[in-house]
Enzyme design. Structure first.
Site, short mmCIF file in Angstrom:
data_model
loop_
_atom_site.label_atom_id
_atom_site.label_comp_id
_atom_site.label_asym_id
_atom_site.label_seq_id
_atom_site.Cartn_x
_atom_site.Cartn_y
_atom_site.Cartn_z
N ASP A 48 0.85 -1.20 0.00
CA ASP A 48 0.00 0.00 0.00
C ASP A 48 0.89 1.25 0.00
OD1 ASP A 48 -2.25 1.92 1.13
OD2 ASP A 48 -3.29 0.03 0.78
N ASP A 49 0.39 2.33 0.52
CA ASP A 49 1.04 3.65 0.49
C ASP A 49 2.43 3.62 1.17
OD1 ASP A 49 1.29 6.35 0.11
OD2 ASP A 49 -0.41 6.93 1.36
N LYS A 124 -3.80 -0.64 -6.61
CA LYS A 124 -4.80 0.06 -5.78
C LYS A 124 -4.62 1.55 -6.04
CE LYS A 124 -6.09 0.90 -0.96
NZ LYS A 124 -6.00 0.40 0.42
N ASP A 126 -5.88 5.36 -5.10
CA ASP A 126 -6.55 6.12 -4.04
C ASP A 126 -7.09 7.47 -4.53
OD1 ASP A 126 -7.38 6.51 -1.40
OD2 ASP A 126 -5.48 5.78 -0.58
N TRP A 161 -13.45 5.58 -2.10
CA TRP A 161 -14.27 5.56 -0.86
C TRP A 161 -15.76 5.74 -1.10
CZ3 TRP A 161 -11.04 10.40 -0.33
CH2 TRP A 161 -9.67 10.11 -0.20
N GLY A 162 -16.22 5.51 -2.33
CA GLY A 162 -17.65 5.67 -2.62
C GLY A 162 -18.10 7.11 -2.82
N ARG A 179 -13.67 0.61 -3.92
CA ARG A 179 -13.97 0.83 -2.50
C ARG A 179 -15.29 1.58 -2.40
NH1 ARG A 179 -9.98 1.46 1.30
NH2 ARG A 179 -11.34 2.92 2.37
N ASP A 183 -12.58 4.22 5.23
CA ASP A 183 -11.57 3.30 5.78
C ASP A 183 -12.11 2.49 6.96
OD1 ASP A 183 -9.99 4.61 3.99
OD2 ASP A 183 -8.30 4.81 5.36
C1 GAL Z 1 -6.66 5.68 2.34
C2 GAL Z 1 -7.17 4.33 1.88
C3 GAL Z 1 -6.53 3.28 2.76
C4 GAL Z 1 -5.02 3.36 2.61
C5 GAL Z 1 -4.54 4.76 2.94
C6 GAL Z 1 -3.06 4.94 2.65
O1 GAL Z 1 -7.21 6.68 1.56
O2 GAL Z 1 -8.57 4.30 1.98
O3 GAL Z 1 -7.00 1.99 2.40
O4 GAL Z 1 -4.65 3.01 1.31
O5 GAL Z 1 -5.25 5.73 2.21
O6 GAL Z 1 -2.62 6.23 2.94
#
Ligand code: GAL
Length: 369
Positions: A48-49, A124, A126, A161-162, A179, A183
């Site tokens: 992820d990030d 993924k 964002d 996020w919908g 998504r 979160d």
């Molecule tokens: C959010 C995302 C999380 C994660 C996070 C990382 O926006 O919904 O699942 O990826 O960022 O910073």
């Protein structure tokens, strides 16, 4: 690329946040295989990030942080692939990722090509730091198009996020999963909220583009990046059952290197996973409140009761509820997907007593009465 069943895998974010490195990825890949998770269907390992440097290189490409990933991303991907797994990474449609690393806005093509060159199988994507005047749908379409032209089959996991009525446009972006809500955090209230919000979104779910209810918190037990007190075993089972019944992707978020038996039993319950992975991925429908039914590919019914309240509750299912009227001369033989208990319905009805936050997930076989 089109997916026929909800993607399954593991993602760094829930437990590790920005504390990621190649050793963690290698160890996790090893455990995905040795623990049996891979055999149970979990195949994507997703970073992820917070994996990159804060600057692009001289050619404008994203570059992995050499302190976290000294061998480079291609080598990490090669290792993941050598275990028979698929490799996922993360970017964002805005100018920066949520963790404030460079993101793909106006770099969609070069980034898709970079990911493809590293051997990435899953992206993924964002929704942080989106320029205000840029519509979300077009930003996701740009990346969907770049991935489709990257020369590699890359699953597109949208993460807006919908917001901005994502459900109305997401399929036009070529996303394979999206998504549907905000979160998740490792506490019961978060599971309950995501469940409630996803009820109305079921008509938009299905083969080719699955509603992603966010990564699993099963087994986090209050530890890690989104750990907030944790849940009871009953609550984790309810969480997993709902995600399975609603055909959400199942992306594990706990540290699988130290899973206890309770966690393994939840994450590797083959009967529950089979409902999630049902090849027809039909829409579940709600009867009364919190009683859900879904027709499975072999003609069985998946049946789920959720007691999201804080007091015990009696919940009942009748043959008539699912459309089996007297004229059919049929009845249901029920099997509990957790306890494996079997139940007949001699009086055409079955009543269950559910403790607070408990869920019953059953499979009903339609048989002659
Ligand atoms: C959010 C995302 C999380 C994660 C996070 C990382 O926006 O919904 O699942 O990826 O960022 O910073």
């Amino acid at each position: 690329m089109k997916v026929n069943t909800p993607p399954m895998g593991w993602n760094t974010w829930n437990t590790f946040g920005d504390k990621i490195n190649e050793e963690l990825i290698r160890q996790t890949a090893d455990v995905m295989v040795s623990s049996g998770l891979k055999d149970a269907g979990y195949e994507y390992l997703v970073i992820d990030d917070c994996w990159s440097l804060k600057e692009r290189d001289a050619e404008g490409r994203l570059q992995a942080d050499p302190e976290k990933f000294p061998s480079g991303m291609k080598a990490v991907a090669d290792y993941v692939h050598s275990k028979g797994l698929k490799f996922g990474m993360y970017s964002c449609c805005g100018t920066l990722t949520c963790g404030q690393y460079p993101a793909s806005y106006e770099h969609e093509t070069v980034d898709a090509e970079t990911f493809a060159s590293w051997g990435v199988d899953f992206l993924k994507y964002d929704h942080c730091f989106k320029p205000q005047n840029e519509p979300s749908d077009m930003l996701y379409r740009k990346m969907g198009m770049a991935l489709a032209n990257s020369g590699r089959d890359i699953l597109f996991s949208a993460c807006s996020w919908g917001v901005n009525e994502t459900h109305k446009w997401i399929k036009s972006t070529d996303a394979d999963m999206w998504r549907s809500t905000g979160d998740i955090f490792d506490k019961w209230e978060s599971v309950k909220q995501i469940y409630e919000q996803n009820k109305a979104l079921q008509p938009y779910n299905g083969r080719g583009c699955f509603n992603d209810m966010d990564m699993l918190i099963v087994g986090m037990n209050g530890k890690g990046n989104v750990g907030l007190g944790g849940c009871t075993e009953t609550e984790y089972r309810t969480h997993f059952s709902i995600w399975a019944m609603f055909a959400s992707p199942l992306m594990i978020g706990c540290d699988i290197r130290s899973m206890d038996d309770a966690t393994k039993n939840i994450l590797m319950n083959k009967d529950v996973i089979a409902i999630n992975q049902d090849e027809n991925a039909r829409q579940p429908y709600e009867i009364g409140s919190d009683l859900w039914v879904r027709l499975l590919a072999n003609g069985d019914l998946a049946i789920m009761f959720v007691n999201a309240g804080d007091t015990a509750r009696h919940m009942a299912i009748s043959l008539r509820d699912v459309g089996l009227t007297r004229a059919s001369h049929k009845t249901l033989k029920l099997t509990d997907m957790w306890s494996k208990e079997e139940f007949d319905m001699p009086n055409e009805i079955k009543v269950f007593n559910l403790e607070p936050h408990e869920c019953k997930l059953l499979r009903g076989k339609i048989v002659d009465e």
